[in-house]
Scaffold this motif. Sequence first.
Motif, PDB file in Angstrom:
ATOM      1  N   ALA A  91      52.543  38.778  11.599  1.00  0.00           N
ATOM      2  CA  ALA A  91      51.716  39.972  11.843  1.00  0.00           C
ATOM      3  C   ALA A  91      50.229  39.621  11.872  1.00  0.00           C
ATOM      4  N   VAL A  92      49.789  38.790  10.924  1.00  0.00           N
ATOM      5  CA  VAL A  92      48.345  38.503  10.879  1.00  0.00           C
ATOM      6  C   VAL A  92      47.939  37.593  12.044  1.00  0.00           C
ATOM      7  N   GLU A  93      48.803  36.655  12.393  1.00  0.00           N
ATOM      8  CA  GLU A  93      48.433  35.762  13.499  1.00  0.00           C
ATOM      9  C   GLU A  93      48.358  36.514  14.816  1.00  0.00           C
TER      10      GLU A  93
ATOM     11  N   GLY B  73      48.218  52.035  -6.079  1.00  0.00           N
ATOM     12  CA  GLY B  73      46.809  51.634  -6.111  1.00  0.00           C
ATOM     13  C   GLY B  73      46.481  50.666  -4.978  1.00  0.00           C
ATOM     14  N   HIS B  74      47.396  49.726  -4.735  1.00  0.00           N
ATOM     15  CA  HIS B  74      47.182  48.769  -3.636  1.00  0.00           C
ATOM     16  C   HIS B  74      47.138  49.501  -2.293  1.00  0.00           C
ATOM     17  N   HIS B  75      48.035  50.477  -2.155  1.00  0.00           N
ATOM     18  CA  HIS B  75      48.107  51.225  -0.897  1.00  0.00           C
ATOM     19  C   HIS B  75      46.825  52.021  -0.665  1.00  0.00           C
TER      20      HIS B  75
ATOM     21  N   ASN C 208      37.111  39.417   7.914  1.00  0.00           N
ATOM     22  CA  ASN C 208      37.711  38.158   7.477  1.00  0.00           C
ATOM     23  C   ASN C 208      38.505  38.393   6.185  1.00  0.00           C
ATOM     24  N   PHE C 209      39.824  38.289   6.280  1.00  0.00           N
ATOM     25  CA  PHE C 209      40.679  38.508   5.107  1.00  0.00           C
ATOM     26  C   PHE C 209      40.920  37.194   4.383  1.00  0.00           C
ATOM     27  N   ALA C 210      40.543  37.145   3.091  1.00  0.00           N
ATOM     28  CA  ALA C 210      40.920  36.007   2.260  1.00  0.00           C
ATOM     29  C   ALA C 210      42.324  36.295   1.744  1.00  0.00           C
TER      30      ALA C 210
ATOM     31  N   TYR D 276      55.550  43.598  -2.404  1.00  0.00           N
ATOM     32  CA  TYR D 276      54.864  44.779  -1.858  1.00  0.00           C
ATOM     33  C   TYR D 276      53.535  44.368  -1.206  1.00  0.00           C
ATOM     34  N   LEU D 277      52.774  43.531  -1.928  1.00  0.00           N
ATOM     35  CA  LEU D 277      51.473  43.099  -1.398  1.00  0.00           C
ATOM     36  C   LEU D 277      51.622  42.382  -0.061  1.00  0.00           C
ATOM     37  N   MET D 278      52.698  41.596   0.056  1.00  0.00           N
ATOM     38  CA  MET D 278      52.906  40.833   1.285  1.00  0.00           C
ATOM     39  C   MET D 278      53.307  41.716   2.471  1.00  0.00           C
TER      40      MET D 278
ATOM     41  N   ARG E 243      40.054  37.961  11.214  1.00  0.00           N
ATOM     42  CA  ARG E 243      40.291  36.552  10.867  1.00  0.00           C
ATOM     43  C   ARG E 243      40.978  36.453   9.511  1.00  0.00           C
ATOM     44  N   ILE E 244      41.589  35.310   9.267  1.00  0.00           N
ATOM     45  CA  ILE E 244      42.265  35.056   8.003  1.00  0.00           C
ATOM     46  C   ILE E 244      41.745  33.738   7.454  1.00  0.00           C
ATOM     47  N   MET E 245      41.476  33.676   6.143  1.00  0.00           N
ATOM     48  CA  MET E 245      41.241  32.363   5.527  1.00  0.00           C
ATOM     49  C   MET E 245      42.090  32.242   4.267  1.00  0.00           C
TER      50      MET E 245
ATOM     51  N   GLY F 120      40.509  46.558  -9.289  1.00  0.00           N
ATOM     52  CA  GLY F 120      40.728  47.834  -9.978  1.00  0.00           C
ATOM     53  C   GLY F 120      41.832  48.706  -9.397  1.00  0.00           C
ATOM     54  N   ASN F 121      42.619  48.152  -8.478  1.00  0.00           N
ATOM     55  CA  ASN F 121      43.680  48.950  -7.849  1.00  0.00           C
ATOM     56  C   ASN F 121      44.784  49.312  -8.846  1.00  0.00           C
ATOM     57  N   GLY F 122      45.182  48.325  -9.667  1.00  0.00           N
ATOM     58  CA  GLY F 122      46.213  48.565 -10.667  1.00  0.00           C
ATOM     59  C   GLY F 122      45.765  49.591 -11.703  1.00  0.00           C
TER      60      GLY F 122
ATOM     61  N   GLU G 153      51.368  46.658   7.282  1.00  0.00           N
ATOM     62  CA  GLU G 153      51.132  48.098   7.309  1.00  0.00           C
ATOM     63  C   GLU G 153      49.700  48.410   7.749  1.00  0.00           C
ATOM     64  N   PHE G 154      48.769  47.620   7.212  1.00  0.00           N
ATOM     65  CA  PHE G 154      47.361  47.808   7.594  1.00  0.00           C
ATOM     66  C   PHE G 154      47.195  47.661   9.104  1.00  0.00           C
ATOM     67  N   LEU G 155      47.788  46.609   9.639  1.00  0.00           N
ATOM     68  CA  LEU G 155      47.589  46.318  11.066  1.00  0.00           C
ATOM     69  C   LEU G 155      48.334  47.328  11.940  1.00  0.00           C
TER      70      LEU G 155
ATOM     71  N   TYR H 269      38.607  39.964  -0.315  1.00  0.00           N
ATOM     72  CA  TYR H 269      39.558  39.142  -1.083  1.00  0.00           C
ATOM     73  C   TYR H 269      40.857  39.944  -1.227  1.00  0.00           C
ATOM     74  N   ALA H 270      41.810  39.700  -0.360  1.00  0.00           N
ATOM     75  CA  ALA H 270      43.041  40.497  -0.334  1.00  0.00           C
ATOM     76  C   ALA H 270      44.103  39.944  -1.285  1.00  0.00           C
ATOM     77  N   PHE H 271      44.169  38.599  -1.387  1.00  0.00           N
ATOM     78  CA  PHE H 271      45.221  37.985  -2.217  1.00  0.00           C
ATOM     79  C   PHE H 271      44.758  36.590  -2.613  1.00  0.00           C
TER      80      PHE H 271
ATOM     81  N   GLY I  77      43.969  51.300  -1.949  1.00  0.00           N
ATOM     82  CA  GLY I  77      42.924  50.302  -1.718  1.00  0.00           C
ATOM     83  C   GLY I  77      42.900  49.831  -0.277  1.00  0.00           C
ATOM     84  N   MET I  78      44.067  49.746   0.317  1.00  0.00           N
ATOM     85  CA  MET I  78      44.168  49.326   1.723  1.00  0.00           C
ATOM     86  C   MET I  78      43.431  50.306   2.642  1.00  0.00           C
ATOM     87  N   LYS I  79      43.553  51.586   2.338  1.00  0.00           N
ATOM     88  CA  LYS I  79      42.880  52.593   3.172  1.00  0.00           C
ATOM     89  C   LYS I  79      41.355  52.472   3.044  1.00  0.00           C
TER      90      LYS I  79
HETATM   91  C1  V07 Z   1      45.775  44.262   0.346  1.00  0.00           C
HETATM   92  C2  V07 Z   1      44.590  46.384  -0.308  1.00  0.00           C
HETATM   93  C3  V07 Z   1      43.137  46.176  -0.640  1.00  0.00           C
HETATM   94  C4  V07 Z   1      42.880  46.027  -2.098  1.00  0.00           C
HETATM   95  C5  V07 Z   1      43.252  44.682  -2.644  1.00  0.00           C
HETATM   96  C6  V07 Z   1      44.723  44.346  -2.850  1.00  0.00           C
HETATM   97  C7  V07 Z   1      45.728  45.075  -2.017  1.00  0.00           C
HETATM   98  C8  V07 Z   1      44.510  44.792   3.583  1.00  0.00           C
HETATM   99  C9  V07 Z   1      45.208  43.621   3.782  1.00  0.00           C
HETATM  100  C10 V07 Z   1      45.291  42.838   5.002  1.00  0.00           C
HETATM  101  C11 V07 Z   1      45.407  41.448   4.958  1.00  0.00           C
HETATM  102  C12 V07 Z   1      45.450  40.700   6.146  1.00  0.00           C
HETATM  103  C13 V07 Z   1      45.372  41.345   7.347  1.00  0.00           C
HETATM  104  C14 V07 Z   1      45.254  42.706   7.420  1.00  0.00           C
HETATM  105  C15 V07 Z   1      45.216  43.457   6.255  1.00  0.00           C
HETATM  106  C16 V07 Z   1      45.768  43.329   2.541  1.00  0.00           C
HETATM  107  C17 V07 Z   1      46.940  42.237   0.899  1.00  0.00           C
HETATM  108  C18 V07 Z   1      46.575  43.190  -0.026  1.00  0.00           C
HETATM  109  C19 V07 Z   1      47.802  41.085   0.492  1.00  0.00           C
HETATM  110  F1  V07 Z   1      45.399  40.634   8.493  1.00  0.00           F
HETATM  111  N1  V07 Z   1      44.613  45.191   2.335  1.00  0.00           N
HETATM  112  N2  V07 Z   1      45.390  44.313   1.668  1.00  0.00           N
HETATM  113  N3  V07 Z   1      46.543  42.289   2.172  1.00  0.00           N
HETATM  114  N4  V07 Z   1      45.388  45.209  -0.599  1.00  0.00           N
END
Ligand code: V07
Length: 253
Positions: free
Chosen positions: A131-133, A50-52, A148-150, A92-94, A116-118, A35-37, A99-101, A76-78, A54-56
């Motif tokens: 950055a994630v590693e 919306g993605h930004h 755990n980030f998918a 932008y998503l990538m 963690r990442i999967m 629902g971010n979009g 930015e989160f970290l 489920y991030a991506f 959502g990240m917060k």
């Molecule tokens: C993303 C924010 C949340 C809503 C869903 C889509 C957009 C945090 C991460 C992330 C991923 C790996 C990591 C640390 C943070 C992230 C993507 C999108 C691609 F190690 N939010 N978020 N990654 N959204």
Amino acid sequence: MLKLLKNWMVKSKSTNNLDIKGGPIPHHIAIIMDGNGRWAKKRALPRSAGHHEGMKVVKKVTKLASQLGVGVLTVYAFSTENWKRPKDEVNYLMKLPEEFLNTFLPELIEENVQVRIMGDKSQLPEHTLKAVEKAVIETQHNTGLILNFALNYGSRYEILQAVENIIKDYKNNEIDGNINEELFSNYLMTQDLKDPDLLIRTSGEMRLSNFMLWQLAYSEFWFADVLWPDFNEDHLIEAIAEYQKRGRRFGGI
Ligand code: V07
């Protein structure tokens, strides 16, 4: 832990005042952050806004989950399908993991969170992967909540990879032909993690969208009618309260 929870309840403006301290806290919560979009569109903002936002929310929810004593939070991030979105949006998503970290990792480390990442890491841009590693390595010995980030994750791909690896190990005589659920689970990307007890999906959609098909076989599902950027602590408490009301029988009686 209880003190922190009490603090939260005092600070919360919640009017329903749900008390979840008496019941079981789900060990593993999985979330489809949808629902971010739509949230951005409603405000005439670009989807990236919306993605930004959502990240917060990921950070806020992680903090409360950690304080409640949740063991694993999978978000489920991506998805493997998300590459089909416009190039600018994907770019932008990538950038969001970095930015989160950059913004939140110090605080997560303070809270003893393990990142963690999967997913299929081979397709990620170099800057994202780096950055994630780094975050995974920096937090690998933390003993608190596992966040755990998918990321570039798809469940059918995960299952096919498991099958391929099982065949490979069988041919190399590393395993025999006895393929049971426990063995199969160990070939999935969740490996040592327990299956989710609770799945939350926001924004009213009621689909799994290729998310943890094997792992969610016995989980409770909770669909929230809010867009992910509007999801807050009260919603998480409500989901857990609902979870506590449901009897889980794993197909037995
Ligand atoms: C993303 C924010 C949340 C809503 C869903 C889509 C957009 C945090 C991460 C992330 C991923 C790996 C990591 C640390 C943070 C992230 C993507 C999108 C691609 F190690 N939010 N978020 N990654 N959204």
